[in-house]
Design a protein around this motif. Structure first.
Motif, PDB file in Angstrom:
ATOM      1  N   ALA A 270      27.756  -8.128  -8.910  1.00  0.00           N
ATOM      2  CA  ALA A 270      27.605  -9.221  -9.858  1.00  0.00           C
ATOM      3  C   ALA A 270      28.941  -9.589 -10.476  1.00  0.00           C
ATOM      4  CB  ALA A 270      26.633  -8.807 -10.963  1.00  0.00           C
ATOM      5  N   PRO A 271      29.112 -10.839 -10.896  1.00  0.00           N
ATOM      6  CA  PRO A 271      30.336 -11.239 -11.577  1.00  0.00           C
ATOM      7  C   PRO A 271      30.526 -10.459 -12.862  1.00  0.00           C
ATOM      8  CG  PRO A 271      29.014 -13.144 -10.946  1.00  0.00           C
ATOM      9  CD  PRO A 271      28.159 -11.936 -10.715  1.00  0.00           C
ATOM     10  N   ALA A 272      31.777 -10.214 -13.235  1.00  0.00           N
ATOM     11  CA  ALA A 272      32.063  -9.412 -14.422  1.00  0.00           C
ATOM     12  C   ALA A 272      31.618 -10.092 -15.703  1.00  0.00           C
ATOM     13  CB  ALA A 272      33.558  -9.125 -14.489  1.00  0.00           C
ATOM     14  N   VAL A 273      31.328 -11.364 -15.645  1.00  0.00           N
ATOM     15  CA  VAL A 273      30.934 -12.067 -16.872  1.00  0.00           C
ATOM     16  C   VAL A 273      29.471 -11.850 -17.217  1.00  0.00           C
ATOM     17  CG1 VAL A 273      32.698 -13.837 -16.628  1.00  0.00           C
ATOM     18  CG2 VAL A 273      30.471 -14.186 -15.554  1.00  0.00           C
ATOM     19  N   TRP A 274      28.734 -11.203 -16.346  1.00  0.00           N
ATOM     20  CA  TRP A 274      27.336 -10.967 -16.668  1.00  0.00           C
ATOM     21  C   TRP A 274      27.216 -10.119 -17.923  1.00  0.00           C
ATOM     22  CZ3 TRP A 274      23.386  -9.947 -12.212  1.00  0.00           C
ATOM     23  CH2 TRP A 274      23.308 -11.090 -11.412  1.00  0.00           C
ATOM     24  N   ALA A 275      26.276 -10.446 -18.782  1.00  0.00           N
ATOM     25  CA  ALA A 275      26.061  -9.691 -20.007  1.00  0.00           C
ATOM     26  C   ALA A 275      25.161  -8.486 -19.741  1.00  0.00           C
ATOM     27  CB  ALA A 275      25.432 -10.606 -21.051  1.00  0.00           C
ATOM     28  N   HIS A 276      25.075  -7.607 -20.758  1.00  0.00           N
ATOM     29  CA  HIS A 276      24.153  -6.472 -20.668  1.00  0.00           C
ATOM     30  C   HIS A 276      22.724  -6.997 -20.611  1.00  0.00           C
ATOM     31  CE1 HIS A 276      27.390  -3.826 -21.422  1.00  0.00           C
ATOM     32  NE2 HIS A 276      26.675  -2.827 -21.907  1.00  0.00           N
ATOM     33  N   PRO A 277      21.825  -6.326 -19.893  1.00  0.00           N
ATOM     34  CA  PRO A 277      22.135  -5.282 -18.923  1.00  0.00           C
ATOM     35  C   PRO A 277      22.643  -5.872 -17.606  1.00  0.00           C
ATOM     36  CG  PRO A 277      19.793  -5.701 -18.951  1.00  0.00           C
ATOM     37  CD  PRO A 277      20.384  -6.567 -20.031  1.00  0.00           C
ATOM     38  N   HIS A 278      23.293  -5.030 -16.818  1.00  0.00           N
ATOM     39  CA  HIS A 278      23.845  -5.484 -15.541  1.00  0.00           C
ATOM     40  C   HIS A 278      22.926  -5.171 -14.370  1.00  0.00           C
ATOM     41  CE1 HIS A 278      27.474  -6.197 -17.740  1.00  0.00           C
ATOM     42  NE2 HIS A 278      27.656  -4.931 -18.002  1.00  0.00           N
ATOM     43  N   SER A 279      21.970  -4.330 -14.606  1.00  0.00           N
ATOM     44  CA  SER A 279      21.113  -3.864 -13.522  1.00  0.00           C
ATOM     45  C   SER A 279      19.707  -3.645 -14.068  1.00  0.00           C
ATOM     46  CB  SER A 279      21.678  -2.549 -12.959  1.00  0.00           C
ATOM     47  OG  SER A 279      20.916  -2.104 -11.868  1.00  0.00           O
ATOM     48  N   PHE A 280      18.735  -3.677 -13.159  1.00  0.00           N
ATOM     49  CA  PHE A 280      17.339  -3.576 -13.580  1.00  0.00           C
ATOM     50  C   PHE A 280      16.595  -2.588 -12.693  1.00  0.00           C
ATOM     51  CE2 PHE A 280      19.025  -7.606 -14.810  1.00  0.00           C
ATOM     52  CZ  PHE A 280      18.537  -7.814 -16.091  1.00  0.00           C
ATOM     53  N   ILE A 281      15.805  -1.728 -13.325  1.00  0.00           N
ATOM     54  CA  ILE A 281      14.964  -0.787 -12.602  1.00  0.00           C
ATOM     55  C   ILE A 281      13.531  -0.969 -13.071  1.00  0.00           C
ATOM     56  CG2 ILE A 281      14.395   1.647 -12.290  1.00  0.00           C
ATOM     57  CD1 ILE A 281      17.324   2.292 -12.294  1.00  0.00           C
ATOM     58  N   ASP A 282      12.665  -1.285 -12.130  1.00  0.00           N
ATOM     59  CA  ASP A 282      11.239  -1.447 -12.399  1.00  0.00           C
ATOM     60  C   ASP A 282      10.579  -0.087 -12.188  1.00  0.00           C
ATOM     61  OD1 ASP A 282       8.743  -2.759 -12.863  1.00  0.00           O
ATOM     62  OD2 ASP A 282       8.405  -2.760 -10.706  1.00  0.00           O
ATOM     63  N   MET A 283       9.964   0.438 -13.239  1.00  0.00           N
ATOM     64  CA  MET A 283       9.438   1.799 -13.178  1.00  0.00           C
ATOM     65  C   MET A 283       7.920   1.841 -13.026  1.00  0.00           C
ATOM     66  SD  MET A 283      11.736   3.870 -15.993  1.00  0.00           S
ATOM     67  CE  MET A 283      11.056   2.977 -17.409  1.00  0.00           C
ATOM     68  N   GLN A 284       7.476   2.874 -12.331  1.00  0.00           N
ATOM     69  CA  GLN A 284       6.079   3.260 -12.276  1.00  0.00           C
ATOM     70  C   GLN A 284       6.027   4.766 -12.510  1.00  0.00           C
ATOM     71  OE1 GLN A 284       5.564   0.765  -8.356  1.00  0.00           O
ATOM     72  NE2 GLN A 284       3.536   1.384  -9.053  1.00  0.00           N
ATOM     73  N   ALA A 285       4.929   5.237 -13.072  1.00  0.00           N
ATOM     74  CA  ALA A 285       4.800   6.667 -13.344  1.00  0.00           C
ATOM     75  C   ALA A 285       3.350   7.095 -13.165  1.00  0.00           C
ATOM     76  CB  ALA A 285       5.278   6.996 -14.753  1.00  0.00           C
ATOM     77  N   THR A 286       3.172   8.305 -12.669  1.00  0.00           N
ATOM     78  CA  THR A 286       1.854   8.927 -12.587  1.00  0.00           C
ATOM     79  C   THR A 286       1.951  10.302 -13.235  1.00  0.00           C
ATOM     80  OG1 THR A 286       1.341   7.797 -10.505  1.00  0.00           O
ATOM     81  CG2 THR A 286       0.000   9.706 -11.074  1.00  0.00           C
ATOM     82  N   LEU A 287       1.134  10.538 -14.238  1.00  0.00           N
ATOM     83  CA  LEU A 287       1.157  11.827 -14.912  1.00  0.00           C
ATOM     84  C   LEU A 287       0.531  12.898 -14.020  1.00  0.00           C
ATOM     85  CD1 LEU A 287       0.214  10.689 -18.514  1.00  0.00           C
ATOM     86  CD2 LEU A 287       2.462  10.968 -17.503  1.00  0.00           C
ATOM     87  N   ILE A 288       1.022  14.108 -14.137  1.00  0.00           N
ATOM     88  CA  ILE A 288       0.558  15.223 -13.315  1.00  0.00           C
ATOM     89  C   ILE A 288      -0.053  16.278 -14.226  1.00  0.00           C
ATOM     90  CG2 ILE A 288       1.213  16.996 -11.639  1.00  0.00           C
ATOM     91  CD1 ILE A 288       3.704  15.286 -11.011  1.00  0.00           C
ATOM     92  N   GLN A 289      -1.286  16.680 -13.904  1.00  0.00           N
ATOM     93  CA  GLN A 289      -1.923  17.715 -14.711  1.00  0.00           C
ATOM     94  C   GLN A 289      -2.494  18.798 -13.800  1.00  0.00           C
ATOM     95  OE1 GLN A 289      -5.425  18.609 -15.463  1.00  0.00           O
ATOM     96  NE2 GLN A 289      -6.180  17.484 -13.673  1.00  0.00           N
ATOM     97  N   GLN A 290      -2.443  20.006 -14.301  1.00  0.00           N
ATOM     98  CA  GLN A 290      -3.025  21.154 -13.616  1.00  0.00           C
ATOM     99  C   GLN A 290      -3.695  22.033 -14.656  1.00  0.00           C
ATOM    100  OE1 GLN A 290       0.102  23.133 -11.463  1.00  0.00           O
ATOM    101  NE2 GLN A 290       0.402  21.458 -10.029  1.00  0.00           N
ATOM    102  N   GLN A 291      -4.950  22.362 -14.419  1.00  0.00           N
ATOM    103  CA  GLN A 291      -5.705  23.237 -15.317  1.00  0.00           C
ATOM    104  C   GLN A 291      -5.651  22.748 -16.768  1.00  0.00           C
ATOM    105  OE1 GLN A 291      -4.000  27.107 -14.504  1.00  0.00           O
ATOM    106  NE2 GLN A 291      -5.177  27.348 -12.617  1.00  0.00           N
ATOM    107  N   ASN A 292      -5.923  21.453 -16.926  1.00  0.00           N
ATOM    108  CA  ASN A 292      -6.010  20.821 -18.249  1.00  0.00           C
ATOM    109  C   ASN A 292      -4.698  20.844 -19.029  1.00  0.00           C
ATOM    110  OD1 ASN A 292      -8.853  20.257 -17.993  1.00  0.00           O
ATOM    111  ND2 ASN A 292      -9.234  22.431 -18.401  1.00  0.00           N
TER     112      ASN A 292
END
Length: 208
Positions: A14-36
């Motif tokens: 990207a050009p240096a003139v881009w403002a914050h943020p410079h990058s993007f991460i799209d997140m997904q999450a799955t919680l993990i459980q064992q024995q409650n």
């Protein structure tokens, strides 16, 4: 060998003139459980096309699971581990520690995007019944915008029907947003400002 992607010193085209943020991460999450008990979070981070460019360039036409992909995954994961998974996790107002190494991780290609998948393991299983937990994932410098599109991106597995998820997205005031936009690629906000935390989403897990 070209420089590797890190979340703190971005390898974008990207050009240096881009403002914050410079990058993007799209997140997904799955919680993990064992024995409650909650034992970890399965993370899936999809990087934007520009951020992905260097990784995909180095991977070339290599097939998924090949040695080059394993090497790239190890380098990216090392950067994530150096920053404590870019995640803060709290129970009862106290921070919860993570294990030093993930039990599994991999890097893959989806079209023109790179995707990092890994398991964030809690150092100690956390009993779920009647408990509330909070966690946030963010880059403190706010060079990277790490976000969930909605609460639907955070999944509860079978066995956690007594729990629910809420996602709170902050609304920083106009002056803070203007400050972030004023930073170009060469700028870094003062460390004590913790700019990224002020834009970080907060996930709340509440169990009956």
């Amino acid at each position: 060998m070209r420089l590797r992607f890190t979340l703190l010193s971005l390898l974008t085209l990207a050009p240096a003139v881009w403002a914050h943020p410079h990058s993007f991460i799209d997140m997904q999450a799955t919680l993990i459980q064992q024995q409650n008990a909650l034992t970890g979070i399965e993370m899936r981070w999809t990087m934007d096309e520009i951020t992905s460019a260097d990784l995909l360039y180095d991977a070339g036409d290599a097939k998924a699971g090949s040695e080059i992909w394993k090497k790239l995954a190890a380098e990216v994961m090392a950067n994530v581990l150096a920053q404590h998974y870019f995640t803060e996790f709290y129970h009862g107002g106290q921070p919860v520690k993570f294990k030093n190494l993930p039990p599994s991780y991999r890097l893959l290609r989806e079209g023109r995007k790179a995707v990092l998948e890994f398991v964030l393991p809690l150092a100690t299983p956390q009993p779920l019944k009647g408990q509330t937990f909070h966690f946030s994932t963010f880059d403190p410098s706010y060079f990277v915008d790490m976000h969930y599109e909605s609460a639907l991106r955070i999944a509860l597995p079978a066995g956690m029907e007594a729990c629910n998820i809420t996602l709170d997205t902050p609304a920083p005031d106009a002056s803070l947003q203007a400050y972030a936009l004023s930073l170009d690629k060469a700028d870094a906000p003062p460390e004590e400002m913790d700019l990224g935390q002020q834009f970080a989403q907060r996930v709340t897990l509440t169990c009956q």
